[in-house]
Design a protein around this motif. Structure first.
Motif, PDB file in Angstrom:
ATOM      1  N   ASP A  11       0.786  -1.234   0.000  1.00 52.62           N
ATOM      2  CA  ASP A  11       0.000   0.000   0.000  1.00 52.62           C
ATOM      3  C   ASP A  11       0.819   1.285   0.000  1.00 52.62           C
ATOM      4  N   GLY A  12       2.144   1.182   0.103  1.00 53.43           N
ATOM      5  CA  GLY A  12       2.974   2.376   0.044  1.00 53.43           C
ATOM      6  C   GLY A  12       3.009   2.930  -1.373  1.00 53.43           C
ATOM      7  N   VAL A  13       3.064   4.244  -1.483  1.00 48.56           N
ATOM      8  CA  VAL A  13       3.108   4.899  -2.792  1.00 48.56           C
ATOM      9  C   VAL A  13       4.429   5.656  -2.892  1.00 48.56           C
ATOM     10  N   LEU A  14       5.206   5.342  -3.932  1.00 47.63           N
ATOM     11  CA  LEU A  14       6.485   6.006  -4.156  1.00 47.63           C
ATOM     12  C   LEU A  14       6.282   7.230  -5.034  1.00 47.63           C
ATOM     13  N   LYS A  15       6.911   8.331  -4.624  1.00 53.17           N
ATOM     14  CA  LYS A  15       6.834   9.586  -5.367  1.00 53.17           C
ATOM     15  C   LYS A  15       8.253  10.046  -5.680  1.00 53.17           C
ATOM     16  N   PRO A  16       8.423  10.840  -6.734  1.00 54.98           N
ATOM     17  CA  PRO A  16       9.756  11.381  -7.024  1.00 54.98           C
ATOM     18  C   PRO A  16      10.309  12.159  -5.829  1.00 54.98           C
ATOM     19  N   ASN A  18      12.412  10.736  -3.477  1.00 56.46           N
ATOM     20  CA  ASN A  18      12.545   9.829  -2.343  1.00 56.46           C
ATOM     21  C   ASN A  18      11.428   9.990  -1.318  1.00 56.46           C
ATOM     22  N   VAL A  19      10.222  10.168  -1.819  1.00 52.98           N
ATOM     23  CA  VAL A  19       9.049  10.282  -0.952  1.00 52.98           C
ATOM     24  C   VAL A  19       8.301   8.954  -0.964  1.00 52.98           C
ATOM     25  N   LEU A  20       8.021   8.449   0.234  1.00 52.46           N
ATOM     26  CA  LEU A  20       7.237   7.234   0.420  1.00 52.46           C
ATOM     27  C   LEU A  20       5.976   7.619   1.165  1.00 52.46           C
ATOM     28  N   LYS A  21       4.844   7.535   0.481  1.00 47.25           N
ATOM     29  CA  LYS A  21       3.560   7.866   1.105  1.00 47.25           C
ATOM     30  C   LYS A  21       2.956   6.615   1.719  1.00 47.25           C
ATOM     31  N   VAL A  22       2.636   6.701   2.989  1.00 45.90           N
ATOM     32  CA  VAL A  22       1.964   5.613   3.698  1.00 45.90           C
ATOM     33  C   VAL A  22       0.743   6.165   4.431  1.00 45.90           C
ATOM     34  N   ASP A  23       0.146   7.173   3.815  1.00 47.76           N
ATOM     35  CA  ASP A  23      -0.954   7.875   4.473  1.00 47.76           C
ATOM     36  C   ASP A  23      -2.252   7.071   4.510  1.00 47.76           C
ATOM     37  N   ASN A  24      -2.343   5.992   3.737  1.00 48.90           N
ATOM     38  CA  ASN A  24      -3.566   5.200   3.777  1.00 48.90           C
ATOM     39  C   ASN A  24      -3.575   4.148   4.882  1.00 48.90           C
ATOM     40  N   PHE A  25      -2.466   4.021   5.649  1.00 46.61           N
ATOM     41  CA  PHE A  25      -2.479   3.078   6.763  1.00 46.61           C
ATOM     42  C   PHE A  25      -1.672   3.521   7.978  1.00 46.61           C
ATOM     43  N   LEU A  26      -0.828   4.567   7.858  1.00 48.08           N
ATOM     44  CA  LEU A  26       0.039   4.919   8.980  1.00 48.08           C
ATOM     45  C   LEU A  26      -0.120   6.350   9.475  1.00 48.08           C
TER      46      LEU A  26
END
Length: 192
Positions: A11-16, A18-26
């Motif tokens: 469920d992690g989303v990688l963005k340009p 070096n951003v790792l989005k984990v806003d849907n579970f953390l």
């Protein structure tokens, strides 16, 4: 913590950048079952340590730290990023640069909430350059309390924060250490 790594992969989303989005579970929407497992894991990693209080920073760390505090049967306090009219008395302050928000905050904790001699565990959701953890440690030292350790849910191991803190003698326990990310390929490499 394999459960956490699997959730990041799924469920992690990688963005340009070096951003790792984990806003849907953390750190925006929280999966409470996962948070409970995170709380249990921090309790296991710091087993045998006296923990009088958990310290975190608003906003993303609050929910995680509250659950961790439940497992240590202690209070949790969070550093505020701005002074409000309902803060009174003597304050502890530190400057913290946010990797995510690209700005510097003056974080504040009332001196009445961190007492000399208390044993404090720092808990936060992410660590990149380590500024938040260093700032929280400064608050603890300024209060005359003791830093037991730093618990991080996700550490970016390819950035210097965690290693710098370890090199300074701090005990840093990260549940998932990301050693590399490729947003184009959609891959994440974890330290084992």
């Amino acid at each position: 913590m394999e459960l956490l790594k699997e959730r990041i992969r799924k469920d992690g989303v990688l963005k340009p950048g070096n951003v790792l989005k984990v806003d849907n579970f953390l750190n925006h929407q929280m999966d409470i079952k996962l948070m409970n497992e995170i709380g249990k894991e921090f309790k296991k990693r710091f087993e045998g340590e006296q923990i009088d209080k958990i310290l975190t920073i608003e906003a993303s760390g609050i929910g995680i730290a509250a659950i961790v505090a439940q497992y240590f049967d202690c209070n949790m306090v969070f550093a505020k990023k701005s002074k409000s009219i309902n803060l009174d008395g003597d304050m502890l302050t530190a400057k913290i640069e946010s990797f995510t928000h690209k700005r510097v905050y003056d974080v504040i904790v009332s001196k009445k909430f961190i007492n000399p001699g208390e044993k404090i565990l720092v808990i936060d959701d992410f660590m990149a350059n380590g500024c938040a953890a260093r700032g929280l440690c400064k608050l603890i030292v300024d209060a005359g309390a003791e830093i037991v350790g730093i618990g991080i849910v996700i550490e970016k191991g390819f950035q210097s924060g965690g290693q710098d803190l370890r090199d300074q003698g701090f005990r840093v326990e990260s549940l998932a250490i990301v050693d590399g990310m490729d947003d184009e390929a959609g891959t994440i490499q974890f330290r084992e």
